[in-house]
Design an enzyme around this catalytic site. Structure first.
Site, PDB file in Angstrom:
ATOM      1  N   HIS A  43       5.489  -4.589   1.939  1.00 53.52           N
ATOM      2  CA  HIS A  43       5.623  -5.839   2.684  1.00 53.52           C
ATOM      3  C   HIS A  43       5.773  -5.579   4.180  1.00 53.52           C
ATOM      4  O   HIS A  43       6.744  -4.979   4.623  1.00 53.52           O
ATOM      5  CB  HIS A  43       6.860  -6.580   2.169  1.00 53.52           C
ATOM      6  CG  HIS A  43       7.059  -7.942   2.737  1.00 53.52           C
ATOM      7  ND1 HIS A  43       8.259  -8.347   3.277  1.00 53.52           N
ATOM      8  CD2 HIS A  43       6.215  -8.997   2.833  1.00 53.52           C
ATOM      9  CE1 HIS A  43       8.160  -9.595   3.677  1.00 53.52           C
ATOM     10  NE2 HIS A  43       6.924 -10.013   3.416  1.00 53.52           N
ATOM     11  N   HIS A  85       4.841 -11.067  12.463  1.00 54.10           N
ATOM     12  CA  HIS A  85       5.161 -12.067  11.448  1.00 54.10           C
ATOM     13  C   HIS A  85       5.577 -13.407  12.030  1.00 54.10           C
ATOM     14  O   HIS A  85       4.980 -14.438  11.739  1.00 54.10           O
ATOM     15  CB  HIS A  85       6.269 -11.560  10.519  1.00 54.10           C
ATOM     16  CG  HIS A  85       6.687 -12.569   9.491  1.00 54.10           C
ATOM     17  ND1 HIS A  85       7.702 -13.481   9.707  1.00 54.10           N
ATOM     18  CD2 HIS A  85       6.203 -12.838   8.257  1.00 54.10           C
ATOM     19  CE1 HIS A  85       7.837 -14.252   8.654  1.00 54.10           C
ATOM     20  NE2 HIS A  85       6.926 -13.893   7.749  1.00 54.10           N
TER      21      HIS A  85
END
Length: 296
Positions: A43, A85
């Site tokens: 991730h 992100h």
């Protein structure tokens, strides 16, 4: 192309395994795929061990023998694609110190030249001081150098009109839209159904995923343009996963489930028992070892 350090044993092994698999006859390769265990995906890179969405996180995954990495793509003020992100740079860089007074420090309000001045590693650990926010091009170079595979998320596409076409153009220029990469090494996902639809419409051969947990009755609608339904792990159970698998996706195969974000062994084994196809994790080595220990 960046200068790479000497590869670790784990990363070299991963590349050799990938090369060997690519040389198998089609029938053998398909048989191997049918017996594949649950995939483990790093991730934002192996983000428990290096600052998320940096080249260091990509390498941290490779060092642990993890083939799949996940990232997030956004666009700068001057139209460059970068890997980060949050829509704001504040959490994962020193932007507040370098550019005070420009709150809320949104990615879209800064040029690439400005973003390249930021430290994207010190917030995580002094060991990573000077780590930068990578461009998509640099990120793809790192993934390619490591022989890894990419689960790419288009982040907040509503802020960046036309980003889908731009990403595909960059992927093509980087050599990632040939048959081998598209078939074996690339998945594009988003929380935006419209964005996933656009990718499918532009390149119907690319494997795509929708991030979320649609109602079972809605699954056929998503299956028209997606190959995966990728939900948060606490939102699913075995019944939901089974219902997803009963629906055929955009390429005529049962919809897959890549769930997120699991960092502990017990939850990983539970998700595998529920039937998921992949687990996205900040600690992908922990998940991988747990799955192997449970025979998955």
């Amino acid at each position: 192309m960046r200068i790479r350090p000497v590869a670790t044993v784990a990363s070299v092994a991963g590349v050799l395994v990938g090369l060997a698999a690519s040389m198998l006859p089609a029938g053998v390769a398909q048989a191997a795929d049918s017996n594949r265990r649950v995939e483990t995906i790093a991730h934002r890179g192996a983000s428990a061990y290096a600052p998320e969405n940096t080249l260091a996180a990509v390498d941290a995954a490779a060092d642990r023998g993890i083939a799949w990495v996940e990232n997030d793509v956004q666009r700068t003020k001057d139209g460059e694609l970068v890997i980060v992100h949050d829509t704001s740079l504040a959490r994962t860089t020193d932007v507040e110190q370098v550019f005070p007074g420009r709150a809320p420090w949104n990615v879209a309000d800064f040029t690439l030249k400005e973003i390249e001045q930021l430290d994207a590693g010190s917030w995580f650990s002094p060991k990573f001081a000077g780590e930068r926010v990578p461009t998509l091009e640099d990120y793809m170079d790192a993934v390619e150098d490591n022989g890894q595979k990419l689960l790419m998320e288009i982040k907040a596409p509503e802020l960046y009109p036309g980003i889908e076409r731009q990403i595909l153009k960059e992927l093509r220029e980087d050599g990632w839209l040939d048959r081998h990469h598209v078939k074996h090494r690339l998945i594009v996902q988003s929380f935006s159904a419209d964005s996933v639809k656009k990718v499918h419409g532009l390149r119907s051969d690319i494997k795509t995923g929708f991030l979320g947990t649609p109602a079972v009755a809605e699954l056929p609608k998503y299956a028209a343009f997606a190959d995966q339904i990728n939900p948060q792990y606490k939102s699913i159970d075995a019944g939901y996963v089974a219902a997803v698998h009963k629906v055929k996706g955009a390429h005529g195969k049962p919809l897959e489930v890549f769930t997120w974000t699991i960092d502990d062994a017990a939850s990983a084994v539970k998700a595998a028992e529920q039937g998921v196809n992949g687990i996205i994790s900040n600690k992908p080595d922990v998940v991988r070892d747990a799955l192997e220990g449970s025979g998955r």
